[in-house]
Structures are given as C-alpha cells and as structure tokens.
Design a protein around this motif. Structure first.
Motif, PDB file in Angstrom:
ATOM      1  N   LEU A  36       1.876  -1.800   7.116  1.00 19.08           N
ATOM      2  CA  LEU A  36       1.501  -1.711   5.706  1.00 19.08           C
ATOM      3  C   LEU A  36       2.710  -1.425   4.826  1.00 19.08           C
ATOM      4  O   LEU A  36       2.880  -2.027   3.756  1.00 19.08           O
ATOM      5  CB  LEU A  36       0.446  -0.616   5.544  1.00 19.08           C
ATOM      6  CG  LEU A  36      -0.266  -0.589   4.195  1.00 19.08           C
ATOM      7  CD1 LEU A  36      -1.135  -1.823   4.031  1.00 19.08           C
ATOM      8  CD2 LEU A  36      -1.113   0.686   4.068  1.00 19.08           C
ATOM      9  N   LEU A  79       5.251   4.721  -0.427  1.00 19.53           N
ATOM     10  CA  LEU A  79       3.831   4.862  -0.080  1.00 19.53           C
ATOM     11  C   LEU A  79       3.462   6.317   0.158  1.00 19.53           C
ATOM     12  O   LEU A  79       2.385   6.771  -0.232  1.00 19.53           O
ATOM     13  CB  LEU A  79       3.512   4.036   1.170  1.00 19.53           C
ATOM     14  CG  LEU A  79       3.076   2.584   0.947  1.00 19.53           C
ATOM     15  CD1 LEU A  79       2.679   1.945   2.261  1.00 19.53           C
ATOM     16  CD2 LEU A  79       1.920   2.510  -0.047  1.00 19.53           C
ATOM     17  N   ILE A 127      -6.687  -2.497   1.782  1.00 18.05           N
ATOM     18  CA  ILE A 127      -6.708  -1.564   0.642  1.00 18.05           C
ATOM     19  C   ILE A 127      -7.230  -0.207   1.117  1.00 18.05           C
ATOM     20  O   ILE A 127      -6.709   0.848   0.727  1.00 18.05           O
ATOM     21  CB  ILE A 127      -7.570  -2.121  -0.499  1.00 18.05           C
ATOM     22  CG1 ILE A 127      -6.892  -3.371  -1.066  1.00 18.05           C
ATOM     23  CG2 ILE A 127      -7.773  -1.067  -1.585  1.00 18.05           C
ATOM     24  CD1 ILE A 127      -7.669  -4.062  -2.163  1.00 18.05           C
ATOM     25  N   TYR A 172       3.218   2.300  -5.083  1.00 20.57           N
ATOM     26  CA  TYR A 172       3.029   1.011  -4.400  1.00 20.57           C
ATOM     27  C   TYR A 172       4.219   0.085  -4.583  1.00 20.57           C
ATOM     28  O   TYR A 172       4.111  -1.124  -4.333  1.00 20.57           O
ATOM     29  CB  TYR A 172       1.759   0.344  -4.905  1.00 20.57           C
ATOM     30  CG  TYR A 172       0.564   1.206  -4.697  1.00 20.57           C
ATOM     31  CD1 TYR A 172      -0.067   1.825  -5.787  1.00 20.57           C
ATOM     32  CD2 TYR A 172       0.052   1.441  -3.427  1.00 20.57           C
ATOM     33  CE1 TYR A 172      -1.163   2.644  -5.597  1.00 20.57           C
ATOM     34  CE2 TYR A 172      -1.042   2.261  -3.232  1.00 20.57           C
ATOM     35  CZ  TYR A 172      -1.648   2.867  -4.322  1.00 20.57           C
ATOM     36  OH  TYR A 172      -2.726   3.670  -4.124  1.00 20.57           O
ATOM     37  N   ASN A 173       5.333   0.647  -5.026  1.00 18.34           N
ATOM     38  CA  ASN A 173       6.561  -0.138  -5.138  1.00 18.34           C
ATOM     39  C   ASN A 173       7.751   0.796  -4.921  1.00 18.34           C
ATOM     40  O   ASN A 173       7.636   2.021  -5.098  1.00 18.34           O
ATOM     41  CB  ASN A 173       6.675  -0.807  -6.496  1.00 18.34           C
ATOM     42  CG  ASN A 173       6.713   0.186  -7.656  1.00 18.34           C
ATOM     43  OD1 ASN A 173       5.688   0.648  -8.145  1.00 18.34           O
ATOM     44  ND2 ASN A 173       7.937   0.537  -8.075  1.00 18.34           N
ATOM     45  N   VAL A 175      -1.009  -4.649  -0.881  1.00 19.69           N
ATOM     46  CA  VAL A 175      -0.214  -3.606  -1.546  1.00 19.69           C
ATOM     47  C   VAL A 175       0.241  -4.106  -2.909  1.00 19.69           C
ATOM     48  O   VAL A 175       0.251  -3.352  -3.885  1.00 19.69           O
ATOM     49  CB  VAL A 175       1.002  -3.207  -0.684  1.00 19.69           C
ATOM     50  CG1 VAL A 175       1.865  -2.198  -1.416  1.00 19.69           C
ATOM     51  CG2 VAL A 175       0.540  -2.641   0.649  1.00 19.69           C
ATOM     52  N   THR A 176       0.594  -5.362  -2.949  1.00 19.50           N
ATOM     53  CA  THR A 176       1.037  -5.947  -4.220  1.00 19.50           C
ATOM     54  C   THR A 176      -0.087  -5.898  -5.242  1.00 19.50           C
ATOM     55  O   THR A 176       0.136  -5.550  -6.411  1.00 19.50           O
ATOM     56  CB  THR A 176       1.492  -7.398  -4.005  1.00 19.50           C
ATOM     57  OG1 THR A 176       2.514  -7.432  -3.003  1.00 19.50           O
ATOM     58  CG2 THR A 176       2.027  -8.007  -5.289  1.00 19.50           C
ATOM     59  N   ILE A 177      -1.283  -6.253  -4.793  1.00 23.62           N
ATOM     60  CA  ILE A 177      -2.423  -6.227  -5.710  1.00 23.62           C
ATOM     61  C   ILE A 177      -2.712  -4.797  -6.165  1.00 23.62           C
ATOM     62  O   ILE A 177      -2.968  -4.535  -7.342  1.00 23.62           O
ATOM     63  CB  ILE A 177      -3.668  -6.840  -5.033  1.00 23.62           C
ATOM     64  CG1 ILE A 177      -3.441  -8.340  -4.796  1.00 23.62           C
ATOM     65  CG2 ILE A 177      -4.913  -6.613  -5.896  1.00 23.62           C
ATOM     66  CD1 ILE A 177      -4.497  -8.984  -3.919  1.00 23.62           C
ATOM     67  N   MET A 178      -2.641  -3.901  -5.246  1.00 23.08           N
ATOM     68  CA  MET A 178      -2.876  -2.500  -5.603  1.00 23.08           C
ATOM     69  C   MET A 178      -1.822  -1.980  -6.568  1.00 23.08           C
ATOM     70  O   MET A 178      -2.111  -1.191  -7.461  1.00 23.08           O
ATOM     71  CB  MET A 178      -2.883  -1.650  -4.330  1.00 23.08           C
ATOM     72  CG  MET A 178      -4.140  -1.816  -3.497  1.00 23.08           C
ATOM     73  SD  MET A 178      -4.485  -0.394  -2.479  1.00 23.08           S
ATOM     74  CE  MET A 178      -4.870   0.835  -3.673  1.00 23.08           C
ATOM     75  N   GLN A 179      -0.607  -2.445  -6.335  1.00 25.19           N
ATOM     76  CA  GLN A 179       0.491  -2.025  -7.213  1.00 25.19           C
ATOM     77  C   GLN A 179       0.220  -2.508  -8.635  1.00 25.19           C
ATOM     78  O   GLN A 179       0.385  -1.759  -9.610  1.00 25.19           O
ATOM     79  CB  GLN A 179       1.815  -2.600  -6.682  1.00 25.19           C
ATOM     80  CG  GLN A 179       3.066  -1.971  -7.310  1.00 25.19           C
ATOM     81  CD  GLN A 179       3.473  -2.575  -8.643  1.00 25.19           C
ATOM     82  OE1 GLN A 179       3.174  -3.741  -8.927  1.00 25.19           O
ATOM     83  NE2 GLN A 179       4.126  -1.797  -9.474  1.00 25.19           N
ATOM     84  N   MET A 225     -10.099  -7.239   1.806  1.00 23.12           N
ATOM     85  CA  MET A 225      -9.276  -6.161   1.222  1.00 23.12           C
ATOM     86  C   MET A 225      -9.365  -4.903   2.090  1.00 23.12           C
ATOM     87  O   MET A 225      -9.338  -3.798   1.603  1.00 23.12           O
ATOM     88  CB  MET A 225      -9.745  -5.847  -0.202  1.00 23.12           C
ATOM     89  CG  MET A 225      -9.630  -7.002  -1.168  1.00 23.12           C
ATOM     90  SD  MET A 225      -7.953  -7.283  -1.705  1.00 23.12           S
ATOM     91  CE  MET A 225      -7.815  -6.122  -3.053  1.00 23.12           C
ATOM     92  N   THR A 235       4.998  -4.173   3.602  1.00 23.91           N
ATOM     93  CA  THR A 235       4.552  -5.078   2.532  1.00 23.91           C
ATOM     94  C   THR A 235       4.752  -4.496   1.147  1.00 23.91           C
ATOM     95  O   THR A 235       4.389  -5.133   0.150  1.00 23.91           O
ATOM     96  CB  THR A 235       3.062  -5.428   2.711  1.00 23.91           C
ATOM     97  OG1 THR A 235       2.276  -4.235   2.559  1.00 23.91           O
ATOM     98  CG2 THR A 235       2.802  -6.054   4.064  1.00 23.91           C
ATOM     99  N   VAL A 236       5.265  -3.315   1.060  1.00 21.23           N
ATOM    100  CA  VAL A 236       5.480  -2.712  -0.255  1.00 21.23           C
ATOM    101  C   VAL A 236       6.526  -3.533  -1.012  1.00 21.23           C
ATOM    102  O   VAL A 236       7.602  -3.823  -0.472  1.00 21.23           O
ATOM    103  CB  VAL A 236       5.969  -1.247  -0.118  1.00 21.23           C
ATOM    104  CG1 VAL A 236       6.371  -0.675  -1.480  1.00 21.23           C
ATOM    105  CG2 VAL A 236       4.878  -0.398   0.519  1.00 21.23           C
ATOM    106  N   PRO A 237       6.216  -3.951  -2.235  1.00 22.01           N
ATOM    107  CA  PRO A 237       7.151  -4.816  -2.965  1.00 22.01           C
ATOM    108  C   PRO A 237       8.399  -4.058  -3.451  1.00 22.01           C
ATOM    109  O   PRO A 237       8.319  -2.884  -3.832  1.00 22.01           O
ATOM    110  CB  PRO A 237       6.327  -5.321  -4.148  1.00 22.01           C
ATOM    111  CG  PRO A 237       5.264  -4.304  -4.344  1.00 22.01           C
ATOM    112  CD  PRO A 237       4.978  -3.701  -3.017  1.00 22.01           C
ATOM    113  N   VAL A 246      -4.462   1.301   2.788  1.00 25.51           N
ATOM    114  CA  VAL A 246      -3.487   1.838   1.839  1.00 25.51           C
ATOM    115  C   VAL A 246      -3.952   3.192   1.351  1.00 25.51           C
ATOM    116  O   VAL A 246      -3.175   4.153   1.283  1.00 25.51           O
ATOM    117  CB  VAL A 246      -3.294   0.883   0.647  1.00 25.51           C
ATOM    118  CG1 VAL A 246      -2.447   1.537  -0.442  1.00 25.51           C
ATOM    119  CG2 VAL A 246      -2.629  -0.406   1.094  1.00 25.51           C
TER     120      VAL A 246
END
Lengths: 480, 326
Positions: free
Chosen positions: B219, B276, B4, B281-282, A104-108, B1, B222-224, B7
């Motif tokens: 999932l 999400l 992904i 993504y954040n 998710v971090t990479i996607m962000q 990935m 894990t969102v920052p 996601v």
C-alpha cells in the motif's frame, strides 16, 4: 475540480487580472508622462494625438504580458495553496495526479478536496498588495507633474553683470596728465578749449561714478564730444567736398588733395595744375578755376576767417588778377603764376597742418582715454572710432625712391632728411606733433648715452646699433 | 475500493503497534517510528547505542507485536558465516541412512537482531549482509529463501573499538537507516526501572502479522510523490557529492564521499511509509527532511575540514538540507 480549489483559483485569477490592469495602466501613464515631458523639453506643446494612443497601447501590451505571466494555472494555484496554507504538497499532488487511478491516489484527492473546502477563501492572501497601491499613485503623480512642468524655453542671454567702478588714483592722475597735455598741445584754441572742458567734466563725473557702465557711458560721451569739437572746427572736409562738386578740374584736384590732409599730395596737384597753364595758353581757364574756387568756398559754408578758407580765397584772387592781365599767359604772368602757386602751396599747407594737428591731438586723446579706462574700440560708435594714422590714403602713393628731391620728399617742413614715414609724431614732452626725425634723434641720443655708460648688454648694444644704422641709412622702410 | 479500507486500517495498525511497543519500550519514540518505517518499507536498520538502552528489547517486542519469529545473533570475532546462515550436516534419517541436511541458522527468522555486527570478521559480516540484500541463503549451491517480511536490526557498539571490524561504506549502504539510540532521559529512566522491577519480560501483545506488514508495504508503495518532491530528494543525494557540478557548497567543503543512489531510493520509499503513518496520502518535503538524517548519516564520509570545524555527520547533513532549496 472541486469547489474548494476553484474558489481559490478564482480569487487568484481576479487578483492577477486586477494587478495586470492596474500595473498596465500605471505603465501607460508613466510612458505618457514621459512623452509629455520630452515634448515640453523640446519646446513643443504636448500632443494628445501622441501621448494618449502611445500610453494606451503601452498599457494594453503591458497588461496582457503581465497577465500572461501572472495567470494562475492549476499548478501555480496548487503551489501557492501548499505554500501559504501549509498543506504539505497536498494540492500539488492532487493536481499532478489528476485523472490517475489508484486507491491511495483517489483518497489523497478526496482528502485534499475536503481540506480545501474547509478553508475560508480569505485565508489565502494576495501578496505584495502594496505594489497595486504605490504604482498607481506614482503614475498619477508623474502625470500631474508632467503637465505642470512648464514648456522649456530658451533661457534669456545672460546679462553682463555691472560691476562696481572705483576711480583709481592712477586713472585720475592719468586723466589729469592728459588734460595738461591737451592744454599744452598745438591744437587750435577753439577745439582745444572744448576738449579740455570735456575732459575736466569727465574728471568730475568719474569721481562720482559707482558703476562701470556709468563710467563707460561718460567716457564714450566725452569721446563723441571730442570728435564733434574737432570735426566742427576743421573745415577741410567741407571745403574739399564743395571743391569736388565744381566744374573746374583744377578746383576738383585741389579739393581731392585737401581731403587727404597731405602736403605731398597737395604739392603734386598744384604742380600739375600749374603745368596745365603753359605760356601762351588762354587765361580763361585760369579765370574759370579762380571763379570755381571762390564759388566752392562760398557754398562750403565755412567762415571767411578760417585759415584754409582765407588761403584758398587769396589764391583764387591772385589767379583772377593774373587772368585779368591778358587773354594769354605771358612770361611775366607765368612768373606771377609761379609765385601764386608757391604761396598757395605754403599757406594751404600751413592751414592743413593746423587741422591735421587738431585731428591728431583729438585721436590721441581718444586713444589715451580708451587705454586709461579700458574702453574697447567695438564699444564706440563707428563714427567715434579713432582713425588709423598708418593707413592714410597718401601712404600708398608715397615712394621715396621715386622722389629725387629730398626737399619735397615728404613731411611738413623744409624737406629735411626723412626717417621712415612722413607722418608727424606726437611728442608728449613738447605737447605737439613734430617731425619723426626730431623724435628719433632724441631716442638715439638716449640710447647712445646708455651704451656709453655700459648699462646695456653686449647683445642689446649690437641690436640697437644695427637698428639705428638701418634707420639712418634711409632704407625707406618704416622705423619699426 | 477494498484497499481504501486497508488505507484506513493502515493508520489504525500503526497506532496499535506503537501502543503495544510503548508497553515494553520507554521513550525512544523517534527510534520506534523509524524502525517501524523501515520494516514496512522493507529496509534494514543499523542501530548505534551503548549497551542497555533497549536495543534487544525493542526487536523482541517488535517480534511479539508483529507476530513474527525473532532471533538474536551475538556477533563475536570467532563467529563463522555458517553460524549465521546455517550449515549442511550429515545425519541419520528415519531409516538410519546417512543423509545430508541443511540446518538453518539463526538468520532464518523474520526479525533478526545482529548484535555488535562490527565485532565479526569481514567474512561473517559479508555473509550476513548478502542475506540482507537478497533475502536468501545459498549454501552448497542450494538457495533457501527467507520468509518475508525479513528485517535485520544490526547494532554497533560505539564504545568498544578494540578488536572490531568496522563495516565498509559499500556495505553500510545496505542499511536503509542508521539510528542513534541515546541514553534515556531521567524521567524515561525512572519509567524503565519501575517497569522492569515488575517484570523483565516483554508484555506487548501481537496486533498484526507478517502478511499485514506486506500488505502495508504494498500500500505504501502506491503513495503518490510529485515530481518536485522527487527532484528535491534527488538533489539532496546529489548534493552530497563534492565532485559533481550540482554539489552543494556544504559537500564541497565538508564531505569526502557522497551517498549512493540507494540513498535516493531509500528516501522515497521510507517517505511514502512515513506519509501514510502520519495520516497523509502524499509525500511532502517535510517527509524528506525528516528522513534525510537516518538515510544519509551512514552513507557519507566527512573530511578533515569538518573534523577541524568540530562538525559531526549529523551537523553536515543538517547544513546540506538547509542549503538545498525546495
């Protein structure tokens, strides 16, 4: 970091650098202008070696500090991007989680980079651009103003304003009264006419005067003229000066006495001179004294019809005649000498009294003019200031306790009872100088009348009674 | 990935869920979003609404869409804890022997509707709430785990207060959200009537299963979240405590009791899911702001000053959020 983010960062970097330089230069200019102003206010010329380096230094330091403060770090850039472009904290998340793993971090990160690459750089605005415009303008204005301001110099002393003068009725009347008083005074005709003429001319001038400065100039001019009239008529100074230069001690003594205008001093000197011519002594000294007196009179330049001149000349003639009667002073010659000294004392004293009266009337007139028109003594030329009658030279010598002979105890006249000083007092009612006793008697008569009529309070009656009792007791103090 | 893809599949799943639910639930979009958020985040929801607004239908449809077993428990004053959790019964086995066995109660479902939970006695309420917290049932010293995902949607009837046992604040804290289901708008009501004239049954179809929900939950975790946003959420929760130095002016004036630390946990957890769900993504400030109301409204207690000023809990929370600077 991707191109999108770097693009924005570069823009902010250039913006911060530009602003730092502009504001730094402006600050330096402000400081330089301030230094120039301070120098000018301190009456100094602006010194390029001071204001230029200082201004440059301030600009450098301020620019550096400001750039450090404004430096667009990645976090600061990200925060500005999220705020201004409403990215929902995407940029800040990308920066904070830089280097972190996680799908998710990479996607962000990828998503944010994509978004940033699609936004034009111009969409990110540099705020508060007006500061970058206004501050330099203000700095330029300040610099120009600082150099245009003239160097401070001491302001010239303020000139006294010259107010208008109005010749008041009471001043006019007072001047007229003064003219009448002078006319009635015992001043000799020549100076009296001159003084009256000056006063009458002043009356005419003051009626036309519009400014105080003109009035003062006129009055001071008249004062000078009065002094000149009196000094030119009175001969005692010239004769005394001539006598003081002679070789005869007797002549010098007479000259010294004459210069004081004091009958007492004159009498004392004549007595002393006569005592020097004892019976049986050589008559050559008498002859020499006579000759010196005559010579001094000639050298003085005084007119031969001057009363003082005549009295001294007559005295010298009598001395010569007595000296010619024999080589030594006989008893008869001594008697003749006594007579000559007595006559000389009277005649010289009379002549001196005339000149004393001239001076006193002149001084009094001057004092009255100063009082009427508000002239200060400091405004007069030193030679025109009135003499202080309380500080005559003979005053210190006079001690009535030492004088057993009331007839010769002072004052002009026959030796009547003396009240206080032996000065003559100007009597305005009579218009002449009279003995102090005459005036005090007049005052006492008026006071007594008031006391008898019961017009005064008991305390004042007592005070005045004590005062006059003190005076009439002859304690020797001045009647003040 | 591979995640992904997950996601990318997350949003697709959310879209499908919403589409299916709209077939049975008209309007109430915010309620639906929050319920989905709570399910994915692993929280429970307290739903307040008058009868007939679709609470049961929502949960039943959710069960179908998520392919999860659904149960409905109608709480009444005579409901016993064992009626909820299950009980041990003595019965004959195949051999005819008398053996004891545990008969599971209605709580053993993935989606549970606890209807009018405030009508049950405190004892029954606490047994229910304990299950919600621990996701297991303990009967006669035996623990029986509940199958994940486990979600409880409890309801409170705001009309009938007689004979009810309001949930204590400490137990209200166990609900991630408190949602208020309003009476439908006219056009929504028209659609409801039309739809139910055709059939009263739910017509939504299954689109995902329980395992997918758990994957989505993992999932979302894990969102920052940047520190500033985290700090913002914490300041909001801390700001509800009038006794603290960092209390907001609003709290000092209007709040009697503030929210517990669970509120901060709920905020962040739910915010990640919401981000999400919205294709982000954040977590952003907007996510926190949007979830402040459902997270805090049942966790704080306003004082008489607020009542005197005719302020509701929602009003006070809105004032507080405006006061806290980002």
């Amino acid at each position: 970091m991707n191109n999108g983010f770097n693009r924005f960062k570069k823009k902010l970097f250039v913006g911060a650098l530009t602003r730092s330089l502009i504001l730094g230069a402006s600050s330096g200019a402000f400081v330089s202008a301030l230094i120039v102003l301070i120098e000018k206010l301190s009456k100094a010329s602006p010194n390029m070696l001071i204001y230029l380096p200082v201004g440059f230094g301030v600009a450098l330091i301020f620019s550096s500090l400001l750039f450090t403060f404004l430096y667009p770090s990645d976090r600061r850039v990200a925060k500005k991007l999220d705020s201004d472009l409403r990215l929902g904290e995407k940029a800040q998340t990308m920066i904070e989680f830089r280097g972190k793993s996680g799908d998710v971090t990479i996607m962000q990160r990828q998503d944010t980079e994509r978004i940033l690459s699609e936004i034009p750089t111009k969409d990110l605005k540099i705020k508060n651009l007006w500061i970058d415009i206004i501050m330099p303008i203000l700095a330029i204005v300040m610099i120009i103003s600082a150099f245009l301001v003239p160097t401070y110099t001491e302001a010239p002393p303020p000139t006294e304003s010259d107010p208008d003068f109005e010749f008041s009725p009471w001043q006019e009347q007072a001047l007229k009264d003064l003219i009448e008083e002078v006319k009635k005074s015992d001043m000799e005709a020549s100076p009296r006419n001159a003084v009256v003429s000056e006063l009458e001319g002043l009356l005419t001038e003051l009626r036309a005067a519009k400014k105080v400065s003109v009035m003062k100039a006129s009055v001071i001019g008249v004062i000078k003229a009065i002094n000149e009239a009196v000094d030119s008529h009175n001969s005692y100074i010239k004769i005394a000066s001539a006598l003081s230069k002679s070789e005869s001690d007797a002549a010098k003594s007479i000259g010294s006495a004459i210069s004081t205008l004091s009958a007492i001093t004159l009498g004392e000197e004549l007595t002393e001179i006569r005592a020097g011519f004892s019976q049986g002594s050589d008559t050559l000294t008498i002859s020499a004294a006579a000759l010196q007196i005559k010579s001094a009179l000639t050298l003085s330049g005084v007119g031969t019809d001057d009363p003082l001149y005549v009295s001294l000349d007559t005295f010298a003639g009598e001395l010569s005649a007595i000296a010619a009667s024999g080589d030594t002073l006989t008893e008869q010659a001594g008697q003749e000498l006594d007579g000559a000294f007595a006559t000389a004392g009277e005649k010289i004293s009379s002549a001196l009294l005339l000149q004393y009266t001239n001076e006193r009337v002149g001084d009094n007139t001057i004092l009255r003019l100063m009082q009427i028109f508000g002239i200060k003594e400091s405004e007069l030329p030193s030679e025109s200031r009135p003499s202080d009658s309380a500080t005559r030279e003979d005053e210190g010598d006079y001690n009535p306790e030492d004088n057993d002979d009331p007839l010769h105890s002072g004052g002009f006249g026959s030796g009547d009872m003396i009240f206080g000083s032996d000065d003559m007092i100007y009597d305005p009612e009579l218009g002449k100088y009279v003995s102090y006793g005459e005036v005090i008697n007049k005052y006492y008569a008026k006071i007594s009348e008031q006391i008898l009529d019961g017009n005064l309070s008991h305390e004042l009656e007592q005070l005045l009674s004590d005062y006059f009792a003190f005076l009439f007791d002859g304690s020797g103090n001045d009647g003040e | 990935m591979e995640n992904i893809e997950k996601v990318q599949g997350f949003n697709a799943s959310i879209v499908k869920i919403k589409e299916e639910l709209r077939r049975d639930v008209v309007g109430q979009d915010e309620i639906v979003d929050n319920v989905i958020t709570a399910i994915i985040a692993g929280g429970n929801v307290l739903l307040e609404g008058v009868p007939g607004v679709g609470k049961t239908r929502l949960v039943r449809s959710l069960g179908k869409v998520l392919s999860l077993p659904f149960s409905r428990i109608q709480f009444t004053p005579d409901l016993m804890p064992s009626d909820v959790t299950g009980t041990v019964v003595i019965e004959k086995d195949a051999d005819g022997k008398m053996v004891s066995s545990f008969r599971k109660g209605p709580i053993f479902a993935n989606l549970v509707l606890a209807d009018e939970i405030n009508r049950a006695t405190p004892k029954t309420q606490s047994s229910m709430l304990e299950v919600m917290q621990e996701h297991k049932v303990t009967v006669a010293n035996n623990s029986y785990a509940l199958e994940e995902p486990f979600f409880v949607l409890a309801t409170e009837n705001p009309i009938e207060q007689d004979g009810t046992y309001p949930l204590p604040e400490a137990q209200m804290d166990r609900f991630m959200f408190k949602l208020v289901m309003k009476f439908p708008a006219n056009d929504e009501l028209v659609d409801i009537v039309k739809m139910t004239q055709i059939t009263m049954d739910e017509t939504a179809s299954a689109v995902i299963d329980g395992e997918t929900i758990l994957e989505m939950r993992a999932l979302a975790s894990t969102v920052p979240v940047i520190d500033e946003v985290l700090d913002y959420a914490i300041r909001i929760v801390s700001g509800t405590h009038p006794e603290l130095d960092r209390a907001s002016d609003t709290a000092k004036k209007y709040i009697k009791y503030g929210a517990s630390p669970r509120a901060a946990q709920a905020l962040i957890t739910a915010a990640k899911v919401r981000a999400l769900m919205n294709g982000n993504y954040n977590v952003s400030y907007d996510d926190i702001d949007a979830l402040a109301l459902p997270v805090l409204r049942h966790r704080i207690k306003i004082n008489y000053t607020a009542v005197n000023d005719r302020l509701t809990v929602d009003d006070v929370i809105a004032m507080l959020v405006r006061e806290i600077k980002k």
